[in-house]
Design an enzyme around this catalytic site. Structure first.
Site, PDB file in Angstrom:
ATOM      1  N   TYR A   2      23.057  55.285  53.112  1.00  0.00           N
ATOM      2  CA  TYR A   2      24.109  56.281  52.875  1.00  0.00           C
ATOM      3  C   TYR A   2      24.225  56.622  51.390  1.00  0.00           C
ATOM      4  O   TYR A   2      24.131  55.745  50.528  1.00  0.00           O
ATOM      5  CB  TYR A   2      25.467  55.732  53.327  1.00  0.00           C
ATOM      6  CG  TYR A   2      25.599  55.501  54.808  1.00  0.00           C
ATOM      7  CD1 TYR A   2      25.570  56.578  55.705  1.00  0.00           C
ATOM      8  CD2 TYR A   2      25.768  54.218  55.319  1.00  0.00           C
ATOM      9  CE1 TYR A   2      25.720  56.363  57.066  1.00  0.00           C
ATOM     10  CE2 TYR A   2      25.921  54.005  56.683  1.00  0.00           C
ATOM     11  CZ  TYR A   2      25.891  55.074  57.550  1.00  0.00           C
ATOM     12  OH  TYR A   2      26.035  54.860  58.888  1.00  0.00           O
TER      13      TYR A   2
ATOM     14  N   LYS B 274      43.443  24.010  55.651  1.00  0.00           N
ATOM     15  CA  LYS B 274      44.233  25.160  56.098  1.00  0.00           C
ATOM     16  C   LYS B 274      43.326  26.371  56.332  1.00  0.00           C
ATOM     17  O   LYS B 274      42.182  26.405  55.873  1.00  0.00           O
ATOM     18  CB  LYS B 274      45.290  25.501  55.048  1.00  0.00           C
ATOM     19  CG  LYS B 274      44.705  26.019  53.738  1.00  0.00           C
ATOM     20  CD  LYS B 274      45.760  26.182  52.669  1.00  0.00           C
ATOM     21  CE  LYS B 274      45.140  26.694  51.385  1.00  0.00           C
ATOM     22  NZ  LYS B 274      45.960  26.411  50.196  1.00  0.00           N
TER      23      LYS B 274
END
Ligand SMILES: *Cc1c(COP(=O)(O)O)cnc(C)c1O
Length: 377
Positions: free
Chosen positions: A266, A36
């Site tokens: 950052y 799935k």
């Protein structure tokens, strides 16, 4: 190969490892491999074809459209869509493609009947509720359901299915045993009417760790892809020997010096304690590297583990390659798997999941969906 155009990182899918895992889990006749959600990120069709070559007789998919995709590709196995919420269109598609859909409630019965014909019965499974409390008919509903189905020969029940809630938790063994008993009772009742009906309860953890849960068909998912449901716990040995099927690599796009006291990326969350060499790797949170892993993960470069440093960016992150002066662009960094040097373990989806407080399923689905996949036969 699936194409992601915005990033050069890659999932490498080792289909031979998938086939070896499948073989380790038992005889194909006893298995319903679960593919799935795009085969947990490994790619629906290549995974199904590799398992078919290894002898798979049936597949559990998520949706009827995954089932239709398999049929359109020419696969002839039984195909069972597992997920609930089947619309009338899903039922129509299931009938049109000769899938084996699951009845989970009385609405499903109405929709299924609307798509069935007396002269050409629709083969269906019965989803049974035994303790997951999500979908399915409870023990008390079964006599009425059986009576209804006997009165409607357009539907032919060939499978009873239920799902274990905590088979991976040895401390919940009593609960799993109660599910096994409840499912046995349901199957016994159904078999008085349909003696050839097959029964299926176990997921990977049940198959590997609870022999009493195997019934006719086990439904391994994560174990096919190399995950051990008992990793790190007292039953770990039940799932040893499985191999991870997915590796993830990204090119190093730059190598730069960082002087003592300089920061990187950052937020300046990392400052070099001494002069060092950094590799800039072309993967980031847009390609499945969780930003929450900033400063917490390792990658494999030239077969050795090196620490990632500073904030993970959208499409890049940095790693400390001071100990590997031979590193040059476009050398390869391995985020999962890859060739490891002697005495070094590759990074695993389990390790990454543990760092993020999640399970390897989530790592595999995310990496597979966000990266171009290439296949090793
Ligand atoms: C996903 C799923 C499985 C497979 O579970 P694993 O833990 O990956 O082995 C089995 N049965 C059902 C109903 C599922 O939804």
């Amino acid at each position: 190969m699936s194409e992601i155009t915005f990033a050069p990182s890659r999932c490498h899918i080792d289909l031979a490892a998938l086939q070896r895992n499948f073989a380790r889990l038992g005889e194909p006749a006893t298995l319903m491999p679960v593919i799935k959600n795009d085969a947990y990120g490994h790619g629906l069709l290549p995974t199904a074809r590799a398992l078919a070559k290894a002898g798979a007789l049936r597949f559990a998919v998520g949706t009827s459209s995954e089932g239709a995709t398999l049929r359109q590709a020419g696969l002839k196995q039984d195909i069972i869509p597992l997920l609930g919420g089947m619309t009338l269109e899903d039922w129509r598609a299931s009938a049109a493609h000769s899938l084996l859909p699951l009845l989970a409630d009385s609405e499903d019965l109405k929709k299924a009947l609307a798509c069935s014909r007396h002269d050409r019965p629709l083969r269906v499974g019965i989803k049974c509720e035994t303790g997951m409390n999500r979908l399915g008919f409870g023990q008390e509903d079964i006599p009425g359901l059986a009576e209804y189905l006997r009165a409607h020969p357009g539907l032919e029940p060939v499978l009873a299915l239920s799902h274990l809630a905590c088979a991976d938790m040895p401390e919940e063994d009593a609960y799993s045993q109660s599910q096994i008993r409840a499912f046995s009772a349901i199957c016994e009742g159904l078999r008085t009417v349909w003696p050839n009906m097959k029964s299926s309860l176990a997921n990977s953890a049940g198959l590997l760790g609870l022999p009493g849960s195997r019934f006719d068909l086990s439904r391994p998912g994560i174990a096919l892809y190399g995950g051990n449901p008992f990793a790190g716990g007292p039953k770990e040995s039940a799932g040893l020997g499985l191999e991870w099927v997915m590796g993830v690599s990204a090119p190093i796009v730059a190598v730069r010096r960082l002087r003592a006291g300089q920061s990187v990326s950052y937020g300046r969350m990392f400052t070099a304690p001494s002069d060092m060499t950094l590799a800039v790797v072309a993967a980031g949170y847009a390609t499945g590297v969780a930003r929450a892993l900033s400063g917490k993960m390792e990658i494999l470069v030239h077969g050795r583990r090196v620490p990632q440093v500073g904030r993970v960016c959208m499409g890049m992150f940095m790693a400390d390659v001071s100990g590997l002066p031979q590193t040059r662009p476009p050398d390869t960094a391995w985020l999962l798997g890859g060739p490891a040097g002697v005495g070094t373990m590759p990074i695993t989806a389990q390790e990454t999941a543990d760092k993020l407080g999640t399970i390897p399923y989530e790592i595999l689905c995310r990496m597979g969906a966000m990266n171009t996949r290439t296949y090793m036969p």
